[in-house]
Design a protein around this motif. Structure first.
Motif, PDB file in Angstrom:
ATOM      1  N   ILE B  88      35.616  41.646  50.671  1.00 35.05           N
ATOM      2  CA  ILE B  88      35.092  40.636  51.717  1.00 35.05           C
ATOM      3  C   ILE B  88      34.499  39.583  50.919  1.00 35.05           C
ATOM      4  O   ILE B  88      34.653  38.231  51.442  1.00 35.05           O
ATOM      5  N   ARG B  89      33.267  40.017  50.271  1.00 34.14           N
ATOM      6  CA  ARG B  89      32.741  38.922  49.586  1.00 34.14           C
ATOM      7  C   ARG B  89      33.649  37.899  48.643  1.00 34.14           C
ATOM      8  O   ARG B  89      33.352  36.948  48.560  1.00 34.14           O
ATOM      9  N   LYS B  90      34.322  38.645  47.995  1.00 37.32           N
ATOM     10  CA  LYS B  90      35.260  37.930  47.269  1.00 37.32           C
ATOM     11  C   LYS B  90      36.094  36.746  48.019  1.00 37.32           C
ATOM     12  O   LYS B  90      36.392  35.785  47.557  1.00 37.32           O
ATOM     13  N   LEU B  91      36.541  37.245  49.213  1.00 41.88           N
ATOM     14  CA  LEU B  91      37.369  36.352  50.082  1.00 41.88           C
ATOM     15  C   LEU B  91      36.927  35.215  50.710  1.00 41.88           C
ATOM     16  O   LEU B  91      36.896  34.043  50.853  1.00 41.88           O
ATOM     17  N   VAL B  92      35.305  35.483  50.816  1.00 38.50           N
ATOM     18  CA  VAL B  92      34.466  34.532  51.548  1.00 38.50           C
ATOM     19  C   VAL B  92      33.878  33.514  50.415  1.00 38.50           C
ATOM     20  O   VAL B  92      34.178  32.342  50.603  1.00 38.50           O
ATOM     21  N   TYR B  93      33.546  33.966  49.188  1.00 39.86           N
ATOM     22  CA  TYR B  93      32.616  33.342  48.238  1.00 39.86           C
ATOM     23  C   TYR B  93      33.824  32.538  47.375  1.00 39.86           C
ATOM     24  O   TYR B  93      33.733  31.545  46.839  1.00 39.86           O
TER      25      TYR B  93
END
Lengths: 286, 407, 325
Positions: B88-93
């Motif tokens: 999720i962090r990869k997708l967001v950031y």
């Protein structure tokens, strides 16, 4: 009483399946000194190949005859190319190497047969049920209960009464001395590993009519097989038999008394046995 | 040593920079998908991916969202909460997605949902059924369009009340899903039918997840002689239970059997004709349930492209994209906060039927379909005949019951 | 070991430079890689705690995730009970992991090799079952989600750890502190005793040292450090779940340590870095990361018996020695 006998049968058939899976693992450890993390993956391959062969020739018996032989062939390749290089190294390397093989095989199965679930039908001869108290009981389960001792007994006789079997045991006991008296130890090790993978695959093929096939089936069974092998005594034949029966019965009767500790039963057994008998039931001290 | 770290740092930077290539002129709307793509439950992620790809192709062919093409980024949660968080962090950031869609496992969903509020990116859950993500841990950015556990079990309770069965028991997986299914079932059925009886804790069965031999549990349940059984096992567990149970005479008609996820296509297609007939089975989406033009097209296109009938997870991902598109068109922007506001109270037509997202807890009020398993020569798998459709308003517990205190 | 005799001024300067580079890295690094690097530090710490057992004491623990998980739960429980002191939260992780390891270690340290691995596996999975089933305290299979991590008070400022760069610096500082303590520990007389236990426990017993006690102390310290890593992991991911205690998580430090090299002090941390970077690169390209990772691991295990950093280190060392002669 009825419940007791039903659970006894349930535990016996599950225990026999565990024995068939673990017996190859303990043989390989006893002779090669390698604890094979990928054993469950060979078990899985046995089931999938049996299913694949049944798509071509609709006979379970041909599937169980041919499938495990193909897996044993793969075992030969794995031993020759990879395993051979880590004998005598620290146990950590052997675990990690076979873990890497597990990753490759599990993903390969998913790539070939897809991530979904498959089922295999029991052979017509064993597909029926027999009446038992308040429910019917599948013939295939009774077949498993019988198949365990038969295969176990055959292996035990092989190791104790044939020349080949004695050679294997000699090599397991003392590698250098066996080489000294002219036994070709490397070839022998290949053969034993092939036997181990063949047994895993036989277990898989026998499990196929009993449980669904999915790329996780090897991973699910491997820790329990480790426990069976360690509890029985690593490398011990009767040990694997006793360990498997004990775990099978424990998990079966656990449904009556264990409640929410059911999940931990195999691990409690493992820790308790190692506390009381540091080398398992039939393990060699030293 | 130093050289080694220098090289490592360079590799790190390159690896970080490469995927972040400059955006082109026709800037796409980016959607991030987080499903189980590998490991034991990869089948669920792969279904979702098919549904998402179908929806994206259809949307792009029809001119995209607000005239912009849709671009998908798939990440693998592997079914583990920390890996899902990383995805999720990869997708967001990194990918800078406009919206997140996905989540299979209930445990994963409950673990990551509180952090979604800090990432300030809308998340549309399409599979995970735990009531808590639109209940105790609900937040402004988290939505769910799929049928949740409470809705599905309420449907089961409504069906149970219509049968003659009085004494109920359960077989469910030994984790929150199984236990909550039983807990909610008891609550709802007791409300509808005060005379219903439920077997005590030591007589019901919660086999651990890794179980492959269910015989001891089957014996245990049969020995207690209940009138009805609620089965909340799913996937491989359910397949094993059904086959082994059938052999042991579990499905001989002595009890009413309600299988909350028995109409899942991966289960039905694996079992084929070994699925007993006459069991009440439910799912989050049944491809023959809704006779609308949208559903007929969805089933036809999906079957044409992938050669199988759409599973509920394929529908979930497909439906989430339609939902997001509707929300963006309502907000007239992809701005995350505006889309969140638009999603609240949104009514949109999906293949499963028309759904409305409740503003109070962000759970979609959606119809449920249950039916009895039956053979049909037109289909390679068991289908549901007769079918029972339950209206979303009848099966969705009031928002005040969910424990969500967002509003 | 090589590391013991190599604190030359040049190396010290190199290390100082490295720390500076790491501290400044988030200024230029993309946010996501800052996050990945944070996770590498935490996992590196976890792997180093494991290597105190494997590399220094000669024990293969297959239940280390149990203590990692206890640390995570201890941290999560404090946060959920409105504890706002990060020091206290991490201390709880250390204490939780240490106490659990002391109790379990008492039963395990008399076993060797594969039997040690198996009995630790057994106890680790019992901890897993407790976390999975003791719903009232651990939240059951869903675990304990943490919605807000307390802020870090520094020079009168409230520093929010939800911001990835702040979290990175916080974890970096804790990791460096812990690495320093570990370094001192393995170079202390006690560290030498550990190596002696690994090399030849019979001889050590013969000269009067109590091998079991030495092992138990080592096991407890390793458990406490795993608990600290677990506490950090809880802060980092805002959750504590039973998955953290599963045997597959115990396999992670084994893998990282062997990848990096168990004979080198920083080997496990380096292994963690290699593992995560590899994983990122592979998953960027394919969903079938398992087969690719396996295919990479096989030659590493076969051809790098000292791990990647260990082999590189040995190569450099040989070059340097060769240059001098």
């Amino acid at each position: 009483m009825e419940t007791f006998i039903a659970n006894l049968l349930n535990g016996l058939s599950w225990g026999m399946l565990l024995f068939l899976i673990s017996v190859g693992l303990t043989t390989v450890f006893g002779v090669l000194g390698v604890l094979n993390f990928a054993h469950g993956s060979f078990f899985m391959l046995g089931a999938y190949l049996c299913m694949q062969i049944m798509h071509v020739v609709p006979s379970f018996w041909i599937g169980i005859l041919v499938g495990p032989m193909l897996v044993a062939l793969l075992g030969v390749i794995v031993e020759r190319l990879l395993l051979r290089r880590v004998y005598g190294r620290d146990i950590t390397f052997q675990l990690l190497l076979t873990f890497a093989i597990l990753l490759v095989l599990d993903d390969a199965v998913r790539l070939v047969w897809g991530p979904g679930y498959h089922v295999v039908e029991a052979p017509a001869l064993l597909a029926g049920t027999v009446p038992l108290f308040f429910h019917s009981y599948p013939v295939y389960r009774l077949f498993l209960v019988a198949a365990g001792p038969v295969i176990g007994g055959a292996l035990w006789s092989f190791f104790h009464f044939t020349r080949w079997g004695r050679v294997v045991r000699a090599a397991a006991a003392d590698r250098e001395m066996a080489a000294g008296v002219g036994i070709r130890v490397p070839a022998l090790f290949t053969a034993v590993f092939a036997l181990g993978t063949w047994l895993a695959a036989i277990g898989g093929a026998l499990a196929a009519p009993h449980q669904s096939l999915a790329p996780s089936m090897g991973e699910r069974i491997i820790i329990e097989s480790f426990i069976v092998v360690v509890v029985g005594g690593m490398g011990s034949f009767p040990g694997a038999f006793a360990g498997a029966l004990l775990l099978g019965l424990l998990e079966s009767f656990g449904t009556v008394f264990a409640g929410r500790a059911q999940m931990a039963l195999p691990f409690i057994l493992l820790a308790l046995v190692l506390l009381v008998r540091p080398r398992g039931f039939f393990g060699r001290e030293g | 040593m130093k050289r080694f770290f220098a090289i490592l740092t360079v590799i790190l930077m390159l690896a970080g920079l490469l995927p972040a290539a400059p955006a082109t002129a026709a800037e796409p709307v980016k959607i991030g998908f987080v499903y189980i793509m590998s490991g034991p439950f990869a089948t669920y992620g792969q279904f979702a991916k098919k549904g998402a790809e179908l929806a994206i192709d259809e949307i792009n062919k029809a001119g995209g969202i607000l005239g912009r093409p849709v671009e998908a980024c798939f990440e693998d949660s592997t079914g583990k909460p920390d890996v899902a968080m990383r995805a999720i962090r990869k997708l967001v950031y990194q990918e800078k997605v406009d919206c997140l869609i996905g989540l299979d496992s209930s445990g994963v969903a409950k673990s990551v949902v509180p952090s979604i509020a800090q990432l300030k990116t809308p998340l549309i859950i399409t599979h995970a059924a735990t009531p808590d993500v639109t209940g105790t841990v609900c937040n402004r950015y988290t939505f769910r369009i799929s049928l949740n556990l409470a809705q599905n079990v309420k449907t089961a309770a409504l069906l149970a009340a219509r049968t003659d069965a009085r004494t109920w028991t359960t077989v469910g997986p030994d984790y929150a899903f199984g236990h909550q299914s039983w807990e909610y079932f008891q609550k709802y059925l007791a409300e509808i039918e005060p005379g219903a009886k439920f077997l005590p804790k030591d007589q019901i069965a919660f086999p651990p997840f890794k179980t492959t031999d269910f015989s001891a549990y089957i014996t245990k349940i049969m020995q207690t002689k209940p009138d009805g059984v609620l089965i909340s096992l799913w996937g491989g567990n359910l397949i094993d239970f059904v086959r082994q149970g059938a052999e042991m005479g579990f499905f001989n008609g002595d009890y009413e059997v309600l299988v909350t996820l028995g109409a899942a296509t991966e289960v039905l297609s694996a079992l084929g004709d070994k699925m007993p007939e006459g069991l009440w089975v439910g799912s989050r989406y049944w491809f023959l349930a809704n006779d609308s033009a949208l559903n007929r097209d969805f089933v036809k296109n999906y079957h044409g492209r992938f050669g199988e009938y759409p599973s509920y997870n394929a529908h979930g991902a497909y439906g989430a994209l339609l939902t997001y598109k509707a929300a963006v068109e309502k907000a007239k922007t992809v701005d995350k906060d505006a889309v969140v506001t638009a999603l609240e109270g949104l009514t949109v037509e999906l293949p499963v039927g028309t759904i409305t997202i409740r503003p109070e807890d962000h759970q979609a009020v959606t119809d449920a379909c249950w039916g009895k398993t039956a053979a049909d020569p037109a289909y390679p798998i068991r289908i549901l005949k007769p079918m029972q459709i339950f209206r979303g308003v009848d099966i969705t517990p009031p928002a005040s019951d969910t424990g969500c205190t967002m509003k | 070991m090589d590391a013991r005799k190599s604190t030359s001024p040049a190396l010290r300067a190199g290390l100082a430079a490295m720390v500076l580079v790491l501290a400044a890295a988030p200024l230029v690094m993309p946010v996501y890689w800052t996050i990945i690097l944070t996770e590498i530090f935490i996992m590196g710490l976890f792997a180093m705690s494991f290597n105190l057992l494997l590399g220094y004491t000669g024990l293969l623990s297959f239940g280390q995730a149990g203590f990692f998980g206890v640390g995570a739960y201890a941290a999560a429980l404090l946060i959920l009970n409105n504890c706002s002191s990060l020091g206290l939260i991490l201390a709880a992780g250390i204490l939780g992991g240490g106490v659990a390891a002391a109790v379990i270690g008492y039963f395990c340290v008399k076993r060797d090799e594969i039997y040690f691995a198996m009995i630790t596996l057994g106890f680790g999975m019992m901890l897993y079952t407790i976390a999975h089933n003791w719903i009232e305290v651990t939240g059951g299979s869903d675990g304990l989600p943490v919605s807000a991590v307390p802020a870090f008070g520094f020079a009168g400022l409230e520093i929010q750890l939800a911001e990835p760069r702040n979290m990175y610096l916080f974890v970096l500082a804790v990791s460096l502190g812990e690495v320093y303590l570990l370094w001192r520990l393995v170079r202390s007389p006690f560290g030498l005793l550990l190596s002696a236990v690994r090399e030849n426990k019979e001889r050590l017993a013969f000269v009067g040292a109590n091998v079991a006690v030495v092992r138990l102390v080592s096991f407890t310290i390793a458990g406490a450090l795993a608990g600290l890593a677990g506490g950090l992991f809880c802060l980092f991911n805002c959750m504590a779940t039973p998955d953290f205690m599963h045997w597959s998580y115990s396999a992670r430090p084994v893998l990282m340590t062997i990848l990096g090299g168990s004979g080198i002090f920083l080997g496990p941390a380096c292994g963690a870095a290699i593992f995560f970077v590899l994983e990122q690169l592979i998953t960027n390209v394919t969903e079938n990361w398992m087969i690719v990772l396996g295919a990479i691991l096989i030659p590493v295990v076969v051809y790098f018996p000292r791990g990647i950093l260990g082999t590189v280190w040995a190569r450099l060392h040989r070059e340097r020695e060769g240059g001098r002669s």
